[in-house]
Design an enzyme around this catalytic site. Structure first.
Site: not given
Ligand code: NAD
Ligand code: SIN
Length: 471
Positions: A207-209, A211-212, A230, A264
């Protein structure tokens, strides 16, 4: 936590496709925890067989699955079909990866003793999926996780729950025990509950940075849990010393606008030799003006569909305006032909003289262009990002590629190929804000099991040669 209704609508039409109440992380993790040991104790051959049956189930249902993914994401039917094919191919790739990267082997043998390397599953793994590849990307975690002997609790994106549910139904239809693969329907609240559950042994996230990074913080005090992130990219494509500008334009357009830019690995920044700027942009513009943008089943087939929803479309059009206010010069305005639907035309903007270059991932069909005078300046511009997922060089000069390869900071570095379209048969991941050094695809095997080294002898036969008084 009180349940909420999750409603999936088709981006292209606005029609309601699917609805269901959100699930409960505690219940799903509990079921997976109780079912895990039996699955882990099965021989590897049994689990391989079950996953091969899963591939066959997906093959049999491939038309229905393709149609569902296309409707739910808005991507063209041809593209949804390639996603389903990738889901099927993942099983054989994972079997090979498991044996090559995390299988068993004898590392050393001395008299009467052997040193064996084997791998064990972690236990219960949570999988959080994104919406852009709602089947292929979660499947890229789920298949290797199950193969290694883990149980899985999978929460698909709240924007594409129906595709996630279909995937899990196929796993169950193939005879993989229902307790070993659990579906958790919900949004960020359920994601947080799952990620924070004390009974998971790890989290595999795509997912998105944003959230990561939040998840990374949450896991910081839990070194006992595996965390694979990822995340996104702000990927450059550099065009330098290339005679065939039509091909260069095709590669740029494929990189930036396939899947309406919702990959991505999509090129977000085109970095071009100042001398090539005018003729290259003329080729790109000609091509973009011919792109068919339409609903997934349209005939003739569209190149790209809408973005995922109206919120995403609003955010992208606002971001385009904000790039203009920073001094970007519009090369092609982003337009929204139907006000109530999230179809967008590709936007392109020259940011060379902008006062600020926001290092954010604009997850849609927006291409920022930078002109440079030297190849060294182009590489520096390409590296001017916290992300590091993919990067491409379009050039006829192999020496430039050597220089690019040596100096660029990314997990995927391509030459005369698009930035996207990564192979599942190779490692897939990035550096910087694109990942946490746990690449997926072929290397997913690595984070689905941990190595155990055993020094072994069939008999306890031992002697002490030094440091003893005479008996
Ligand atoms: P997202 O981060 O918004 O959501 C991903 C998943 O996390 C969803 O299931 C969501 O419900 C859940 N989630 C959101 N907030 C959460 C929180 N605080 N705690 C726990 N769970 C939470 O991502 P998205 O918008 O669905 O997907 C697009 C993004 O994914 C883009 O940034 C794209 O670059 C990235 N992506 C990365 C890869 C890769 O392999 N590197 C592949 C595809 C997409
Ligand atoms: C993605 O996972 O978003 C894109 C994969 C690719 O096309 O490289």
């Amino acid at each position: 936590m009180p349940g909420q209704e999750i409603i999936s609508t088709e981006p292209a039409t606005g029609a309601v496709l699917w609805r269901q109440m959100s699930g409960d992380a505690d219940t799903e993790v509990g079921i997976a925890r109780r079912s895990w040991a039996e699955w882990a104790a099965r021989p590897l051959a049994y689990r391989i067989e079950a996953l091969r049956r899963f591939a066959n189930v997906v093959r049999q249902k491939s038309d229905a699955f393709t149609d569902l993914i296309a409707r739910e994401t808005g991507k063209p039917i041809w593209e949804a079909r390639t996603e389903v094919e990738t889901v099927i191919a993942k099983v054989d790739i994972s079997v090979t990866a498991y044996s090559e990267r995390t299988g068993q082997r004898r590392v050393d043998a001395q008299m009467n003793t052997r040193l064996a390397l084997r791998h064990k599953p972690h236990g219960v793994l949570a999988v959080l999926g994104p919406y852009n590849f709602p089947a292929h990307l979660p499947n890229g975690h789920i298949v290797p996780a199950l193969l290694a002997g883990n149980a899985v609790v999978f929460k698909p994106s709240e924007k594409t729950p129906a595709s996630g549910a279909f995937l899990v139904d196929c796993l169950h239809a193939a005879g993989i025990p229902e307790g070993c693969v659990r579906l958790l329907i919900g949004g960020p609240d359920q994601g947080k509950a799952l990620a924070g559950h004390p009974d998971i042994d790890g989290l595999l996230f795509t997912g998105s940075a944003t959230t990561g990074i939040a998840l990374n913080r949450q896991f910081a005090a839990q070194p006992d849990k595996i965390l694979a992130l990822e995340m996104g990219g702000n990927n450059p494509i550099v065009v330098w010393n290339t005679p065939d500008l039509y091909s260069a334009a095709v590669l740029v357009v494929q990189s930036a606008f396939t899947s309406a830019g919702q990959r991505c690995t999509a090129a977000r920044r085109l970095i071009v030799d100042q001398q090539l700027f005018d003729p290259l942009m003329a080729e790109i513009d000609k091509l973009v003006s011919r792109l068919i943008i339409g609903e997934p089943h349209a005939d003739p087939a569209p190149f790209m569909g809408p973005v995922i929803d109206n919120n995403a479309a609003d955010m992208l059009t606002e971001s385009f305006v904000s790039l203009l206010t920073l001094g970007g010069r519009p090369l092609r305005h982003m337009e929204r032909p139907i006000e109530s639907r999230p179809f967008l035309t590709p936007g392109m903007i020259d940011m060379t003289n902008a006062t600020e270059k926001p290092d954010v991932e604009l997850f849609g069909p927006v291409l920022q262009v930078y002109r440079c005078d030297t190849f060294e300046a182009a590489i520096a511009e390409a590296n001017d990002t916290r992300f590091g997922l993919s990067a491409s060089l379009i050039s006829q000069d192999p020496r430039l590629y050597d220089q690019f390869w040596a100096n660029i900071r990314a997990g995927i570095v391509n030459w005369n190929r698009p930035t996207n379209g990564a192979s599942s048969a190779a490692p897939f991941g990035g550096v910087g804000w694109s990942g946490n050094h746990r690449p997926s695809a072929y290397y997913a095997a690595d984070y689905c099991a941990y190595p155990v080294v055993s020094s072994e002898s069939d008999q306890a036969r031992a002697a002490m040669g030094v440091g003893l008084r005479d008996a």
